[in-house]
Motif scaffolding. Sequence first.
Motif, PDB file in Angstrom:
ATOM      1  N   LYS A 148       0.779  -1.223   0.000  1.00 27.84           N
ATOM      2  CA  LYS A 148       0.000   0.000   0.000  1.00 27.84           C
ATOM      3  C   LYS A 148       0.818   1.285   0.000  1.00 27.84           C
ATOM      4  CE  LYS A 148      -3.844  -2.285   0.113  1.00 27.84           C
ATOM      5  NZ  LYS A 148      -4.706  -2.343  -1.081  1.00 27.84           N
ATOM      6  N   ILE A 149       2.130   1.219   0.034  1.00 25.37           N
ATOM      7  CA  ILE A 149       2.931   2.437   0.067  1.00 25.37           C
ATOM      8  C   ILE A 149       3.168   2.925  -1.360  1.00 25.37           C
ATOM      9  CG2 ILE A 149       5.174   3.414   0.668  1.00 25.37           C
ATOM     10  CD1 ILE A 149       5.292   1.611   3.037  1.00 25.37           C
ATOM     11  N   PRO A 150       2.743   4.156  -1.691  1.00 25.29           N
ATOM     12  CA  PRO A 150       2.997   4.666  -3.046  1.00 25.29           C
ATOM     13  C   PRO A 150       4.487   4.747  -3.330  1.00 25.29           C
ATOM     14  CG  PRO A 150       1.392   6.036  -1.895  1.00 25.29           C
ATOM     15  CD  PRO A 150       1.972   5.101  -0.879  1.00 25.29           C
ATOM     16  N   ARG A 151       4.842   4.490  -4.564  1.00 24.82           N
ATOM     17  CA  ARG A 151       6.216   4.537  -5.036  1.00 24.82           C
ATOM     18  C   ARG A 151       6.262   5.585  -6.130  1.00 24.82           C
ATOM     19  NH1 ARG A 151       8.382   0.184  -8.289  1.00 24.82           N
ATOM     20  NH2 ARG A 151      10.620   0.335  -8.088  1.00 24.82           N
ATOM     21  N   TRP A 152       6.677   6.802  -5.777  1.00 25.82           N
ATOM     22  CA  TRP A 152       6.570   7.918  -6.702  1.00 25.82           C
ATOM     23  C   TRP A 152       7.779   8.002  -7.625  1.00 25.82           C
ATOM     24  CZ3 TRP A 152       1.982   9.946  -7.128  1.00 25.82           C
ATOM     25  CH2 TRP A 152       1.117   9.953  -6.026  1.00 25.82           C
ATOM     26  N   ALA A 153       7.504   8.188  -8.901  1.00 22.60           N
ATOM     27  CA  ALA A 153       8.521   8.461  -9.908  1.00 22.60           C
ATOM     28  C   ALA A 153       8.095   9.730 -10.653  1.00 22.60           C
ATOM     29  CB  ALA A 153       8.671   7.283 -10.864  1.00 22.60           C
ATOM     30  N   LEU A 154       8.945  10.210 -11.537  1.00 27.12           N
ATOM     31  CA  LEU A 154       8.659  11.457 -12.239  1.00 27.12           C
ATOM     32  C   LEU A 154       8.919  11.309 -13.732  1.00 27.12           C
ATOM     33  CD1 LEU A 154       7.948  14.519 -12.061  1.00 27.12           C
ATOM     34  CD2 LEU A 154      10.423  14.942 -11.891  1.00 27.12           C
ATOM     35  N   ILE A 155       7.948  11.763 -14.523  1.00 33.78           N
ATOM     36  CA  ILE A 155       8.112  11.901 -15.966  1.00 33.78           C
ATOM     37  C   ILE A 155       8.218  13.389 -16.283  1.00 33.78           C
ATOM     38  CG2 ILE A 155       6.978  11.653 -18.211  1.00 33.78           C
ATOM     39  CD1 ILE A 155       5.653   9.122 -17.140  1.00 33.78           C
ATOM     40  N   VAL A 156       9.201  13.762 -17.082  1.00 34.08           N
ATOM     41  CA  VAL A 156       9.350  15.147 -17.531  1.00 34.08           C
ATOM     42  C   VAL A 156       9.310  15.143 -19.057  1.00 34.08           C
ATOM     43  CG1 VAL A 156      10.775  17.228 -17.494  1.00 34.08           C
ATOM     44  CG2 VAL A 156      10.783  15.682 -15.526  1.00 34.08           C
TER      45      VAL A 156
END
Length: 392
Positions: A148-156
Amino acid sequence: MTNKTSMTRTNVLETNTGPIVVEERWPRKDKNRGPPDLPGNFRTSRRVERSLNALQVLQLERTQYLLGDTLSVPLQFLHDSLPYMVQEDVNIIQAVTEDLWCHYMDKKEVDTIPPMVRDFRDEYAKSLPGKRYHFWPIDISTHAEGFKIPRWALIVLHLTNRPGPNDDVGGVDDPLQGPYNFLDSYTVLFAGHGRHNREDEDDIASMLLALLPHMGITVDHESHREHVWIPPSAKGLETWSSGLRVFEMVRIFLERLTESYCMNPHCHDPPRFWAAHCGWFNADAVRSNMIGMAATMTNRAMDNTTRIAIEPILDDAMKVRRSGRPIKSERMEPNRRRTGAFQPQVTRTHPTYIEDYPDGVEDEDDESDNDELEIEAEYEARRAARRAARKQ
């Protein structure tokens, strides 16, 4: 309409010798009016609720992971603080947990466009070509396995204008004129260490290139993927710190964009924009910045009829609403035992760690370090099970 926000009596810490004197506190708990008047809808306002919830989550404990609004509210503050010429070219997409990327990471189906992708396409197909730069925080956790822990990544994304075969190109070709319908360059960033995280970035990039044409964005061999160096997360920080790291990445990109625009408005400077990020990341400092931004966004949602205050909290008085787990305010105390600097490099395969401890202090694990390691161990066990299931 159900009340989302209440006004509860509490104690506020203040000094008797400071430059400000508060002669009277709010006299009535059940009234909205007073000097000054509170917004008439503050109890039911979604904007007030979002900002307050973001502030509450950020102040739970230093290892608290971020939810969608927890990340989006401070990012909105960053966007609103930019020069108008930068705001004109920048879009920050709403951060959402368990979104299309989360489900894609479970199934890895690029060739099909599931309903969630269609919903996103319908929402952003018109707005995406309207901006040159897009910052997209995505949740790439595998919730289908129950983690249940979000795993944040980033798209630019950096988009440019490319005339179509049926467009009138008789006038002067202006690359700054929209619509921005061509993917010039992009990056996918996740701070987690290890080869499997680089593989996840590659999978996200493949999904992205399959998605953008459905939204009117042309992708071809000239669309260049940038591999931006970012400081890797230390062992045990990979999950809960991912949202903080995405926020800091966006802040750095926006700062570089602002610097470039101040020298040459609307000019894209690839070497500056895509350069390696600083090798120092302090999760506690970033969280503190976000707390201040969320508090300011709450004040704005309240039409600036409120102020930031320091509230003493009794032991075990704070509890997580769903689980009832008590949270002590001392859990917000900064801890730099597992925080170190890295030397920026061309690749992210083998980052060079720089020892950075005060004289006479050794790097010893403490209770909070053990908590972080337990979180990471649980996550790695689930990832290993997922990889094993794929091989069968």
